[in-house]
Design a protein around this motif. Structure first.
Motif, PDB file in Angstrom:
ATOM      1  N   ALA A   1      73.994  34.227  76.387  1.00 11.59           N
ATOM      2  CA  ALA A   1      73.186  35.401  76.711  1.00 11.59           C
ATOM      3  C   ALA A   1      73.420  36.508  75.692  1.00 11.59           C
ATOM      4  CB  ALA A   1      73.517  35.884  78.116  1.00 11.59           C
ATOM      5  N   TRP A   2      74.671  36.670  75.269  1.00 11.50           N
ATOM      6  CA  TRP A   2      74.990  37.677  74.250  1.00 11.50           C
ATOM      7  C   TRP A   2      74.317  37.349  72.922  1.00 11.50           C
ATOM      8  CZ3 TRP A   2      77.586  36.773  69.655  1.00 11.50           C
ATOM      9  CH2 TRP A   2      77.928  37.915  68.912  1.00 11.50           C
ATOM     10  N   LEU A   3      74.386  36.083  72.507  1.00 15.22           N
ATOM     11  CA  LEU A   3      73.791  35.671  71.241  1.00 15.22           C
ATOM     12  C   LEU A   3      72.286  35.915  71.238  1.00 15.22           C
ATOM     13  CD1 LEU A   3      73.946  34.251  68.462  1.00 15.22           C
ATOM     14  CD2 LEU A   3      73.604  32.081  69.682  1.00 15.22           C
ATOM     15  N   VAL A   4      71.627  35.555  72.317  1.00 12.28           N
ATOM     16  CA  VAL A   4      70.178  35.726  72.396  1.00 12.28           C
ATOM     17  C   VAL A   4      69.804  37.209  72.362  1.00 12.28           C
ATOM     18  CG1 VAL A   4      68.207  35.491  73.948  1.00 12.28           C
ATOM     19  CG2 VAL A   4      69.679  33.526  73.518  1.00 12.28           C
ATOM     20  N   THR A   5      70.568  38.035  73.070  1.00 11.84           N
ATOM     21  CA  THR A   5      70.312  39.472  73.040  1.00 11.84           C
ATOM     22  C   THR A   5      70.468  40.020  71.623  1.00 11.84           C
ATOM     23  OG1 THR A   5      71.056  39.738  75.334  1.00 11.84           O
ATOM     24  CG2 THR A   5      71.030  41.712  73.954  1.00 11.84           C
ATOM     25  N   LEU A   6      71.461  39.508  70.906  1.00  8.86           N
ATOM     26  CA  LEU A   6      71.672  39.916  69.520  1.00  8.86           C
ATOM     27  C   LEU A   6      70.481  39.518  68.657  1.00  8.86           C
ATOM     28  CD1 LEU A   6      73.971  41.285  67.880  1.00  8.86           C
ATOM     29  CD2 LEU A   6      74.714  38.992  67.225  1.00  8.86           C
ATOM     30  N   LEU A   7      70.000  38.283  68.841  1.00 12.91           N
ATOM     31  CA  LEU A   7      68.846  37.822  68.076  1.00 12.91           C
ATOM     32  C   LEU A   7      67.605  38.650  68.391  1.00 12.91           C
ATOM     33  CD1 LEU A   7      69.245  33.932  68.341  1.00 12.91           C
ATOM     34  CD2 LEU A   7      69.378  35.292  66.248  1.00 12.91           C
ATOM     35  N   GLU A   8      67.401  38.951  69.667  1.00 11.00           N
ATOM     36  CA  GLU A   8      66.234  39.743  70.061  1.00 11.00           C
ATOM     37  C   GLU A   8      66.209  41.087  69.331  1.00 11.00           C
ATOM     38  OE1 GLU A   8      65.038  38.598  74.602  1.00 11.00           O
ATOM     39  OE2 GLU A   8      66.824  39.822  74.306  1.00 11.00           O
ATOM     40  N   GLY A   9      67.370  41.684  69.171  1.00 12.26           N
ATOM     41  CA  GLY A   9      67.448  42.970  68.517  1.00 12.26           C
ATOM     42  C   GLY A   9      67.117  42.926  67.044  1.00 12.26           C
ATOM     43  N   LEU A  10      67.208  41.749  66.435  1.00 10.07           N
ATOM     44  CA  LEU A  10      66.921  41.623  65.006  1.00 10.07           C
ATOM     45  C   LEU A  10      65.433  41.702  64.700  1.00 10.07           C
ATOM     46  CD1 LEU A  10      69.333  38.695  64.067  1.00 10.07           C
ATOM     47  CD2 LEU A  10      69.754  41.150  63.923  1.00 10.07           C
ATOM     48  N   GLY A  11      64.608  41.196  65.631  1.00 13.58           N
ATOM     49  CA  GLY A  11      63.183  41.124  65.346  1.00 13.58           C
ATOM     50  C   GLY A  11      62.340  42.114  66.098  1.00 13.58           C
ATOM     51  N   GLY A  12      62.952  42.868  67.000  1.00 16.26           N
ATOM     52  CA  GLY A  12      62.178  43.815  67.785  1.00 16.26           C
ATOM     53  C   GLY A  12      61.436  43.166  68.924  1.00 16.26           C
ATOM     54  N   GLY A  13      61.722  41.861  69.190  1.00 17.50           N
ATOM     55  CA  GLY A  13      60.981  41.161  70.233  1.00 17.50           C
ATOM     56  C   GLY A  13      61.270  41.662  71.621  1.00 17.50           C
ATOM     57  N   ALA A  14      62.409  42.331  71.825  1.00 19.89           N
ATOM     58  CA  ALA A  14      62.764  42.794  73.165  1.00 19.89           C
ATOM     59  C   ALA A  14      62.259  44.207  73.443  1.00 19.89           C
ATOM     60  CB  ALA A  14      64.276  42.750  73.339  1.00 19.89           C
ATOM     61  N   GLN A  15      61.585  44.851  72.455  1.00 18.25           N
ATOM     62  CA  GLN A  15      61.159  46.215  72.636  1.00 18.25           C
ATOM     63  C   GLN A  15      60.044  46.331  73.659  1.00 18.25           C
ATOM     64  OE1 GLN A  15      60.244  47.768  68.760  1.00 18.25           O
ATOM     65  NE2 GLN A  15      62.343  47.600  68.035  1.00 18.25           N
ATOM     66  N   ASN A  16      59.190  45.337  73.734  1.00 15.76           N
ATOM     67  CA  ASN A  16      58.091  45.353  74.681  1.00 15.76           C
ATOM     68  C   ASN A  16      58.420  44.404  75.828  1.00 15.76           C
ATOM     69  OD1 ASN A  16      55.761  45.258  76.116  1.00 15.76           O
ATOM     70  ND2 ASN A  16      54.428  44.658  74.411  1.00 15.76           N
ATOM     71  N   PRO A  17      58.686  44.914  77.044  1.00 11.07           N
ATOM     72  CA  PRO A  17      59.046  44.043  78.157  1.00 11.07           C
ATOM     73  C   PRO A  17      58.029  42.954  78.427  1.00 11.07           C
ATOM     74  CG  PRO A  17      59.411  46.352  78.728  1.00 11.07           C
ATOM     75  CD  PRO A  17      58.673  46.338  77.414  1.00 11.07           C
ATOM     76  N   ALA A  18      56.766  43.197  78.085  1.00 14.59           N
ATOM     77  CA  ALA A  18      55.733  42.189  78.336  1.00 14.59           C
ATOM     78  C   ALA A  18      55.929  40.976  77.437  1.00 14.59           C
ATOM     79  CB  ALA A  18      54.342  42.777  78.109  1.00 14.59           C
ATOM     80  N   ASP A  19      56.609  41.164  76.307  1.00 10.20           N
ATOM     81  CA  ASP A  19      56.819  40.064  75.378  1.00 10.20           C
ATOM     82  C   ASP A  19      57.977  39.168  75.799  1.00 10.20           C
ATOM     83  OD1 ASP A  19      54.791  40.787  73.725  1.00 10.20           O
ATOM     84  OD2 ASP A  19      56.034  42.081  72.468  1.00 10.20           O
ATOM     85  N   ARG A  20      58.851  39.682  76.661  1.00 12.34           N
ATOM     86  CA  ARG A  20      60.062  38.959  77.020  1.00 12.34           C
ATOM     87  C   ARG A  20      59.865  38.288  78.367  1.00 12.34           C
ATOM     88  NH1 ARG A  20      65.158  39.654  79.422  1.00 12.34           N
ATOM     89  NH2 ARG A  20      66.884  38.847  78.180  1.00 12.34           N
ATOM     90  N   ARG A  21      60.083  37.007  78.442  1.00 14.43           N
ATOM     91  CA  ARG A  21      59.802  36.303  79.687  1.00 14.43           C
ATOM     92  C   ARG A  21      60.909  35.305  79.978  1.00 14.43           C
ATOM     93  NH1 ARG A  21      54.472  33.575  79.282  1.00 14.43           N
ATOM     94  NH2 ARG A  21      55.561  31.696  78.602  1.00 14.43           N
ATOM     95  N   VAL A  22      61.546  35.434  81.104  1.00 13.60           N
ATOM     96  CA  VAL A  22      62.516  34.454  81.567  1.00 13.60           C
ATOM     97  C   VAL A  22      61.851  33.687  82.691  1.00 13.60           C
ATOM     98  CG1 VAL A  22      64.780  34.100  82.574  1.00 13.60           C
ATOM     99  CG2 VAL A  22      64.432  35.985  80.993  1.00 13.60           C
ATOM    100  N   ARG A  23      61.745  32.361  82.546  1.00  9.00           N
ATOM    101  CA  ARG A  23      60.957  31.572  83.500  1.00  9.00           C
ATOM    102  C   ARG A  23      61.860  30.596  84.230  1.00  9.00           C
ATOM    103  NH1 ARG A  23      56.105  29.219  80.129  1.00  9.00           N
ATOM    104  NH2 ARG A  23      57.798  28.252  79.030  1.00  9.00           N
TER     105      ARG A  23
END
Length: 324
Positions: A302-324
């Motif tokens: 979970a830590w690694l993925v959060t780190l990766l998300e921060g590199l590309g800005g993918g986590a900035q928009n909650p609509a873009d992030r989906r846990v299914r």
């Protein structure tokens, strides 16, 4: 179902042994991986066969192959072991500042070349003991559907040949967790001073000789599908196996190539290569972080993925992030 008395007689190490033999397809290599002797692995397999009532693995000249029953057991056993590992990880809180874990990230080389430099910079400050392995992922040759093209990569991910993957595929099956890393499009790459930079027309683009990055040598790519949709085509004069090699070739030739924009912006200048806005849109695609759902229970993952998300800005928009 097994009764409680049966469960009390089961050695969890036998499931770990099953996992190693299933993935290695070889008793000797599984033994090396587990720091056991081949005879100990063979003895353990004998106990598993008695317990499960199936041969599980059949000998071949090159190692062993799983039986149908073993194929059926692979995913349930993987889920069990993942949960056990998650429990152990919870018992020992993950601390990136002191951890010495090694994570393997799978991605096409043009993608890893974008996220790896900033990732290493962050790790140097926040988690100096953590090691990273990069596994190059390739689509199936000739496949245009992402669901089919990246099927092998998803299978490798489920087999835990890597911890997480970054793929140009935004809708993996529901058994996978996914999150947007970044959106990408194509830009035209050419040597500095190339005539195309002064006259970037559609006709010139289609007329010039093109370079395509293809590990398999397949000259038909994503851009060709976009062009075909508008009744256009291009002449592919050369294929090369990776993106860095593509930049080196472009620097010393009159070839042009449609390459991912972020890759060109990050690496092209040191090769004497420039990026030129294409005369027509060459398509967009999402780069997606993908991991097996059970793996995300691991605090380290979970830590690694959060780190990766921060590199590309993918986590900035909650609509873009989906846990299914």
């Amino acid at each position: 179902m097994l009764h409680e008395i049966d469960l009390s007689r089961i050695d969890l190490n036998l499931l770990v042994l099953f996992e190693a033999v299933f993935e290695e397809r070889h008793v000797g290599r599984a033994a090396q991986r587990l720091n056991l002797s081949p005879s100990a692995v063979s003895h353990g397999l004998g106990r598993l066969r008695s317990l499960l009532g199936d041969p599980l693995f059949l000998k071949t000249p090159r190692g062993v192959v799983p039986t149908q029953r073993a194929e059926e057991l692979d995913q349930p056993i993987a889920d069990i072991l993942s949960r056990v590992r998650g429990v152990v990880a919870t018992a020992r809180p993950f601390d990136p500042a002191t951890s010495t874990r090694r994570f393997t990230i799978g991605a096409p080389d043009g993608v890893s070349a974008v996220f790896l430099p900033p990732l290493l910079e962050k790790l140097a400050h926040a988690a100096p003991g953590i090691a990273i392995g990069i596994r190059q992922l390739l689509p199936r040759q000739g496949e245009t559907s992402p669901a089919v093209a990246w099927q092998d990569a998803l299978a490798e991910l489920e087999a835990r040949m890597m911890d997480v993957a970054v793929l140009p595929y935004d809708d993996p099956p529901v058994r996978f967790w996914r999150s947007l890393l970044y959106q990408e499009d194509f830009i035209v790459a050419a040597r500095a001073g190339h005539p195309f930079a002064a006259a970037p027309s559609v006709s010139n683009y289609c007329r010039l000789r093109h370079l395509v990055v293809s590990q398999t040598g397949d000259s038909h790519g994503f851009v060709d599908n976009v062009l075909a949709g508008q009744g256009l085509s291009r002449r592919v004069a050369l294929t090369v196996p990776n993106f860095m090699f593509a930049l080196a070739v472009l620097a010393d030739s009159d070839l042009i190539s449609a390459l991912p924009r972020r890759f060109v912006e990050l690496h092209a200048s040191r090769f004497g290569v420039i990026g030129i806005e294409p005369p027509l849109p060459l398509g967009k695609f999402a780069l997606t972080i993908v991991a097996p759902q059970p793996a995300m229970r691991d605090a380290g993952m979970a830590w690694l993925v959060t780190l990766l998300e921060g590199l590309g800005g993918g986590a900035q928009n909650p609509a873009d992030r989906r846990v299914r």
